[in-house]
Write a protein that holds these residues in place. Structure first.
Motif, short mmCIF file in Angstrom:
data_model
loop_
_atom_site.label_atom_id
_atom_site.label_comp_id
_atom_site.label_asym_id
_atom_site.label_seq_id
_atom_site.Cartn_x
_atom_site.Cartn_y
_atom_site.Cartn_z
N PRO A 40 -21.90 4.73 -5.86
CA PRO A 40 -23.03 5.47 -5.29
C PRO A 40 -22.74 6.04 -3.92
O PRO A 40 -22.32 5.33 -3.02
N GLY A 41 -22.92 7.33 -3.79
CA GLY A 41 -22.72 8.00 -2.51
C GLY A 41 -21.29 8.19 -2.09
O GLY A 41 -21.02 8.62 -0.97
N GLN A 42 -20.36 7.90 -2.98
CA GLN A 42 -18.95 8.00 -2.60
C GLN A 42 -18.21 9.04 -3.44
O GLN A 42 -18.77 9.64 -4.35
N HIS A 43 -16.95 9.26 -3.07
CA HIS A 43 -16.16 10.26 -3.77
C HIS A 43 -15.48 9.66 -5.00
O HIS A 43 -15.56 8.45 -5.24
N LEU A 44 -14.87 10.51 -5.76
CA LEU A 44 -14.18 10.09 -6.97
C LEU A 44 -12.92 9.31 -6.63
O LEU A 44 -12.12 9.74 -5.80
N GLN A 45 -12.75 8.20 -7.33
CA GLN A 45 -11.54 7.40 -7.16
C GLN A 45 -10.86 7.22 -8.51
O GLN A 45 -11.55 6.99 -9.51
N LEU A 46 -9.56 7.31 -8.53
CA LEU A 46 -8.82 7.18 -9.77
C LEU A 46 -8.76 5.73 -10.20
O LEU A 46 -8.35 4.86 -9.44
N LEU A 47 -9.19 5.47 -11.44
CA LEU A 47 -9.09 4.13 -12.02
C LEU A 47 -7.76 3.95 -12.72
O LEU A 47 -7.09 2.92 -12.57
N TYR A 89 -18.82 6.60 -14.22
CA TYR A 89 -17.44 6.67 -14.69
C TYR A 89 -17.23 8.02 -15.40
O TYR A 89 -18.00 8.39 -16.28
N PHE A 90 -16.18 8.69 -15.00
CA PHE A 90 -15.86 10.00 -15.57
C PHE A 90 -14.50 9.96 -16.24
O PHE A 90 -13.51 9.54 -15.64
N CYS A 91 -14.48 10.44 -17.47
CA CYS A 91 -13.23 10.68 -18.17
C CYS A 91 -12.84 12.13 -17.89
O CYS A 91 -13.71 13.00 -17.77
N ALA A 92 -11.55 12.38 -17.76
CA ALA A 92 -11.12 13.75 -17.47
C ALA A 92 -9.78 14.03 -18.14
O ALA A 92 -8.97 13.12 -18.33
N VAL A 93 -9.58 15.27 -18.50
CA VAL A 93 -8.30 15.72 -19.01
C VAL A 93 -7.76 16.81 -18.11
O VAL A 93 -8.52 17.49 -17.41
N ASN A 94 -6.47 16.96 -18.16
CA ASN A 94 -5.79 17.86 -17.25
C ASN A 94 -4.70 18.56 -18.03
O ASN A 94 -3.53 18.25 -17.90
N PRO A 95 -5.10 19.51 -18.90
CA PRO A 95 -4.08 20.17 -19.72
C PRO A 95 -3.10 20.97 -18.89
O PRO A 95 -1.94 21.06 -19.22
N ARG A 96 -3.57 21.54 -17.82
CA ARG A 96 -2.67 22.27 -16.94
C ARG A 96 -3.42 22.55 -15.64
O ARG A 96 -4.24 23.45 -15.57
N PHE B 90 -16.33 18.92 -3.80
CA PHE B 90 -15.13 18.13 -3.62
C PHE B 90 -13.91 19.02 -3.52
O PHE B 90 -13.80 20.03 -4.19
N CYS B 91 -13.00 18.58 -2.71
CA CYS B 91 -11.68 19.16 -2.66
C CYS B 91 -10.71 18.09 -3.14
O CYS B 91 -10.90 16.90 -2.88
N ALA B 92 -9.70 18.50 -3.86
CA ALA B 92 -8.64 17.58 -4.28
C ALA B 92 -7.30 18.23 -4.00
O ALA B 92 -7.18 19.45 -4.03
N SER B 93 -6.33 17.39 -3.71
CA SER B 93 -4.98 17.95 -3.49
C SER B 93 -3.98 17.23 -4.38
O SER B 93 -4.19 16.10 -4.81
N SER B 94 -2.90 17.92 -4.65
CA SER B 94 -1.83 17.33 -5.45
C SER B 94 -0.51 17.96 -5.07
O SER B 94 -0.45 19.02 -4.43
N LEU B 95 0.55 17.27 -5.46
CA LEU B 95 1.90 17.82 -5.33
C LEU B 95 2.30 18.25 -6.72
O LEU B 95 2.50 17.42 -7.61
N ASN B 103 0.50 15.78 -12.64
CA ASN B 103 -0.39 16.30 -11.63
C ASN B 103 -1.49 15.30 -11.39
O ASN B 103 -2.43 15.23 -12.16
N GLU B 104 -1.35 14.50 -10.37
CA GLU B 104 -2.42 13.58 -10.02
C GLU B 104 -3.14 14.13 -8.82
O GLU B 104 -2.52 14.42 -7.79
N GLN B 105 -4.42 14.30 -8.96
CA GLN B 105 -5.23 14.87 -7.90
C GLN B 105 -5.90 13.76 -7.10
O GLN B 105 -6.45 12.82 -7.67
N PHE B 106 -5.86 13.93 -5.82
CA PHE B 106 -6.49 12.98 -4.90
C PHE B 106 -7.70 13.67 -4.29
O PHE B 106 -7.57 14.76 -3.71
#
Lengths: 111, 116
Positions: A40-47, A89-96, B90-95, B103-106
């Motif tokens: 709550p009130g915070q940014h996204l963190q990678l799990l 909790y957010f699921c995400a994909v990153n095709p490119r 939000f802004c995210a950055s990656s190398l 590509n892992e975005q922070f």
């Protein structure tokens, strides 16, 4: 078009209960898969993340996820939740490049 | 470890005003992404930059523009603000690894924009 679908919008559990959040994606090519948490009130963190290799990936705070390619799924699990896991909790994909997020699942853990 | 910095953290504007949001990526990261998260919504991709060039564009209104500067920081400029622009940006950055597409975005802490 690429999309991510999370099955549950809101999940309510008691402490020590087991958790499984569903995530399905639609994309025909190679994808990178992620689960993010937003307290709550915070940014996204990678799990945790999956790029290749062992389809069972372990993340922080006792979370794990299993990539099942045939089902286009990447479900998040935790054997025993704590009150402090209350978050979205957010699921995400990153095709490119850009991340495509699911709608999010709000988890409420009752003490 | 250094993280992504965004400023300001909170911004209140009136309708039809302009706003500028800033993002400072993690040192050595060459790619910046901007996302918009409306109330109760999932983050939506707006635009990205790689090595100071626009690399991808999402659902960014024509009223918005962005750029990445020589020091890799990025700014999102928003004009003619509307009530519906109220959101967390939000802004995210990656190398970027262009070979493996690893590509892992922070993510940064976000800028909460409120348009009155």
């Amino acid at each position: 078009a690429q999309s991510v679908s999370q099955h549950n919008h809101h999940v309510i559990l008691s402490e020590a209960a087991s958790l499984e959040l569903g995530c399905n994606y639609s994309y025909g090519g190679t994808v990178n898969l992620f689960w993010y948490v937003q307290y709550p009130g915070q940014h996204l963190q990678l799990l945790l993340k999956y790029f290749s290799g062992d389809p069972l990936v372990k993340g922080i705070k006792g979370f794990e996820a299993e990539f099942i390619k045939s089902k286009f799924s990447f479900n998040l699990r935790k054997p025993s939740v704590q009150w402090s896991d209350t978050a979205e909790y957010f699921c995400a994909v990153n095709p490119r490049g850009k991340l495509i997020f699911g709608q999010g699942t709000e988890l409420s853990v009752k003490p | 470890a250094a993280g992504v910095i965004q400023s300001p953290r909170h911004l209140i504007k009136e309708k039809r005003e302009t706003a500028t949001l800033k993002c400072y990526p993690i040192p050595r990261h060459d790619t910046v992404y901007w996302y918009q998260q409306g109330p109760g919504q999932d983050p939506q991709f707006l635009i990205s930059f790689y090595e100071k060039m626009q690399s991808d564009k999402g659902s960014i209104p024509d009223r918005f523009s962005a750029q990445q500067f020589s020091d890799y920081h990025s700014e999102l400029n928003m004009s003619s603000l509307e009530l519906g622009d109220s959101a967390l940006y939000f802004c995210a950055s990656s190398l970027e690894d262009r070979v493996s597409s690893y590509n892992e975005q922070f993510f940064g802490p976000g800028t909460r924009l409120t348009v009155l």
